[in-house]
Design a protein around this motif. Structure first.
Motif, PDB file in Angstrom:
ATOM      1  N   UNK A  87     -10.241  -9.820  -7.888  1.00 27.23           N
ATOM      2  CA  UNK A  87     -11.007 -10.660  -9.192  1.00 27.23           C
ATOM      3  C   UNK A  87     -12.322 -11.134  -8.322  1.00 27.23           C
ATOM      4  N   UNK A  88     -13.281 -11.285  -8.861  1.00 29.51           N
ATOM      5  CA  UNK A  88     -14.621 -11.840  -8.588  1.00 29.51           C
ATOM      6  C   UNK A  88     -15.168 -12.453  -9.749  1.00 29.51           C
ATOM      7  N   UNK A  89     -15.354 -13.782  -9.594  1.00 23.61           N
ATOM      8  CA  UNK A  89     -15.954 -14.521 -10.693  1.00 23.61           C
ATOM      9  C   UNK A  89     -15.299 -14.085 -12.052  1.00 23.61           C
ATOM     10  N   UNK A  90     -14.037 -14.155 -11.877  1.00 13.99           N
ATOM     11  CA  UNK A  90     -13.429 -13.588 -13.283  1.00 13.99           C
ATOM     12  C   UNK A  90     -12.911 -14.926 -14.195  1.00 13.99           C
ATOM     13  N   UNK A  91     -13.581 -14.975 -15.122  1.00 17.62           N
ATOM     14  CA  UNK A  91     -13.466 -16.129 -16.093  1.00 17.62           C
ATOM     15  C   UNK A  91     -11.930 -16.549 -16.596  1.00 17.62           C
ATOM     16  N   UNK A  92     -11.293 -15.408 -16.944  1.00 16.60           N
ATOM     17  CA  UNK A  92      -9.965 -15.431 -17.450  1.00 16.60           C
ATOM     18  C   UNK A  92      -9.008 -16.078 -16.511  1.00 16.60           C
ATOM     19  N   UNK A  93      -9.215 -15.977 -15.045  1.00 18.53           N
ATOM     20  CA  UNK A  93      -8.463 -16.113 -13.907  1.00 18.53           C
ATOM     21  C   UNK A  93      -7.920 -15.317 -12.997  1.00 18.53           C
ATOM     22  N   UNK A  94      -7.115 -15.240 -12.125  1.00 19.05           N
ATOM     23  CA  UNK A  94      -6.479 -14.471 -11.433  1.00 19.05           C
ATOM     24  C   UNK A  94      -6.562 -14.423  -9.920  1.00 19.05           C
ATOM     25  N   UNK A  95      -5.542 -13.789  -9.036  1.00 22.38           N
ATOM     26  CA  UNK A  95      -5.663 -14.090  -7.678  1.00 22.38           C
ATOM     27  C   UNK A  95      -5.313 -12.683  -7.109  1.00 22.38           C
ATOM     28  N   UNK A  96      -6.411 -12.337  -6.116  1.00 21.60           N
ATOM     29  CA  UNK A  96      -6.248 -11.303  -5.302  1.00 21.60           C
ATOM     30  C   UNK A  96      -4.774 -10.881  -4.664  1.00 21.60           C
ATOM     31  N   UNK A  97      -4.378  -9.648  -4.770  1.00 22.55           N
ATOM     32  CA  UNK A  97      -3.132  -9.650  -4.424  1.00 22.55           C
ATOM     33  C   UNK A  97      -2.969  -8.017  -3.832  1.00 22.55           C
ATOM     34  N   UNK A  98      -1.920  -7.771  -3.053  1.00 22.79           N
ATOM     35  CA  UNK A  98      -1.609  -6.383  -2.691  1.00 22.79           C
ATOM     36  C   UNK A  98      -0.326  -6.331  -2.431  1.00 22.79           C
ATOM     37  N   UNK A  99       0.347  -5.278  -2.771  1.00 24.86           N
ATOM     38  CA  UNK A  99       1.737  -5.117  -2.434  1.00 24.86           C
ATOM     39  C   UNK A  99       2.037  -3.683  -2.332  1.00 24.86           C
ATOM     40  N   UNK A 100       3.216  -3.128  -1.521  1.00 22.70           N
ATOM     41  CA  UNK A 100       3.428  -1.793  -1.245  1.00 22.70           C
ATOM     42  C   UNK A 100       4.902  -2.134  -0.742  1.00 22.70           C
ATOM     43  N   UNK A 101       5.648  -0.977  -1.258  1.00 27.99           N
ATOM     44  CA  UNK A 101       7.068  -0.735  -1.255  1.00 27.99           C
ATOM     45  C   UNK A 101       7.454   0.812  -0.662  1.00 27.99           C
ATOM     46  N   UNK A 102       8.147   0.797   0.494  1.00 34.39           N
ATOM     47  CA  UNK A 102       8.379   2.081   0.888  1.00 34.39           C
ATOM     48  C   UNK A 102       9.970   2.222   0.674  1.00 34.39           C
ATOM     49  N   UNK A 103      10.312   3.479   0.334  1.00 38.23           N
ATOM     50  CA  UNK A 103      11.455   3.589  -0.207  1.00 38.23           C
ATOM     51  C   UNK A 103      12.178   4.974   0.454  1.00 38.23           C
ATOM     52  N   UNK A 104      13.280   5.259   0.743  1.00 42.36           N
ATOM     53  CA  UNK A 104      14.084   6.367   1.265  1.00 42.36           C
ATOM     54  C   UNK A 104      15.528   6.534   0.537  1.00 42.36           C
ATOM     55  N   UNK A 105      15.353   7.755  -0.094  1.00 42.10           N
ATOM     56  CA  UNK A 105      16.773   8.184  -0.895  1.00 42.10           C
ATOM     57  C   UNK A 105      17.151   9.481  -0.148  1.00 42.10           C
ATOM     58  N   UNK A 106      18.236   9.510   0.658  1.00 40.56           N
ATOM     59  CA  UNK A 106      18.569  10.827   1.457  1.00 40.56           C
ATOM     60  C   UNK A 106      20.309  10.987   1.057  1.00 40.56           C
ATOM     61  N   UNK A 107      20.199  12.146   0.845  1.00 40.87           N
ATOM     62  CA  UNK A 107      21.973  12.912   0.882  1.00 40.87           C
ATOM     63  C   UNK A 107      22.102  13.905   1.701  1.00 40.87           C
ATOM     64  N   UNK A 108      23.434  13.771   2.313  1.00 42.70           N
ATOM     65  CA  UNK A 108      23.682  14.878   3.097  1.00 42.70           C
ATOM     66  C   UNK A 108      25.211  15.110   2.909  1.00 42.70           C
ATOM     67  N   UNK A 109      25.532  16.077   2.346  1.00 45.43           N
ATOM     68  CA  UNK A 109      26.745  16.398   1.558  1.00 45.43           C
ATOM     69  C   UNK A 109      27.322  17.670   2.481  1.00 45.43           C
TER      70      UNK A 109
END
Length: 316
Positions: free
Chosen positions: A61-83
């Motif tokens: 956000x930059x001069x955003x009248x409605x308001x807000x907060x800069x943010x960054x998120x990341x999620x790393x996931x692994x789903x592994x099967x060995x049968x």
């Protein structure tokens, strides 16, 4: 943290560009490699498959009248099967791991959005029809330290350590009977199941860090004062069900139930997970992960977790 966020953004953009520019060649090479591996494994009764996903979310956000907060998120996931499956013996194994961080402009701490490490294993020998004598193992913990956040007398954000790797750690194991129609539907019943809860005795000794009072037996995940482990014996049931909701949309459901014979058997522990994948193409999808836990030794109420985002996925 900002450097890490920038690096993740660059890697994600690079992956997407590479996928778009050479998708056909990459798909062909991947399919050949996977087929070669599978041909080798299947000859020995083993099959292996898995996915790696990266979910990213960013706002600025930059001069955003409605308001807000800069943010960054990341999620790393692994789903592994060995049968493994050969003659009248089956052995199914699954590894689930995910870790996510959120960084906002006006906070002093990066905060976790996800933190999970779980291993499931069940071996079975055919009894009759589609029923098997079984023995299962489930292990759960987290990767890094978990905190409770608050404010000091001056309004500054503070955090208090609450959990960390193997505190708690759960190991549940026992014999039972197992039914499986196919790889998309599996049920296991284990009437004599041992459950171990492991903690660091720094949380159970001396003064309770949350109340400031002497530690009371059972306050920290049911573990007694000065101890590092709690043992339970009870009944365990698990259900795994994967279905196609519509074209390119699948839902993976896992439900675990546990009742402790030794103490308050009417208080059934519940652990339910839902993972919905909405495929866009070979590499991109929208992913929704939801988890609900009821365990009165950990928290007297329902715990929920939900993560949603656009994901970059790689199968292997």
């Amino acid at each position: 943290m900002r450097k890490l966020a920038l690096l993740l953004c660059i890697l994600a953009n690079f992956a997407i560009v590479q996928a778009q520019n050479s998708e056909k060649e990459l798909i062909q090479n991947t399919e050949k490699a996977v087929k070669k591996i599978n041909d080798t494994i299947e000859g020995e009764g083993w099959k292996a498959k898995g996915t790696v996903s990266l979910l990213l979310n960013q706002s600025s956000f930059n001069n955003w009248i409605a308001g807000g907060e800069d943010s960054f998120s990341g999620t790393l996931g692994i789903n592994y099967d060995f049968n493994y499956k050969k003659d009248d013996v089956t052995w199914d194994n699954k590894i689930l791991a995910s870790y996510g961080l959120l960084q906002t402009k006006n906070t002093d701490f990066g905060k976790k959005t996800d933190d999970r490490l779980e291993f499931n294993s069940i071996v079975g020998k055919r009894a009759f029809g589609e029923w098997y004598y079984s023995f299962f193992l489930n292990f759960r913990t987290q990767f890094t330290t978990g905190y409770i956040y608050g404010q000091d007398a001056n309004g500054k954000e503070i955090r208090t350590e609450q959990t960390k790797f193997m505190s708690p750690g759960y190991l549940t194991t026992g014999p039972g009977i197992y039914w499986s129609k196919d790889e998309n539907l599996k049920i296991n019943f284990a009437p004599l199941t041992s459950k171990f809860t492991f903690v660091d005795n720094a949380y159970t000794s001396g003064i309770d860090r949350f109340t400031g009072l002497p530690y009371v037996d059972g306050d920290y995940f049911g573990v007694d004062e000065g101890k590092t482990m709690r043992y339970e014996l009870g009944f365990y049931a698990s259900l795994y069900y994967k279905l196609a909701i519509m074209t390119n949309v699948t839902a993976e459901n896992t439900l675990n139930l546990y009742s402790n014979y030794l103490e308050h058997p009417q208080n059934v522990d519940i652990n339910y997970s839902l993972n919905i994948i909405m495929k866009i193409n070979k590499f991109l999808s929208a992913n929704l992960a939801f988890q609900a836990i009821y365990d009165d030794n950990a928290f007297e109420g329902l715990q929920t977790r939900e993560v949603f985002g656009l994901g970059v996925n790689f199968g292997f």
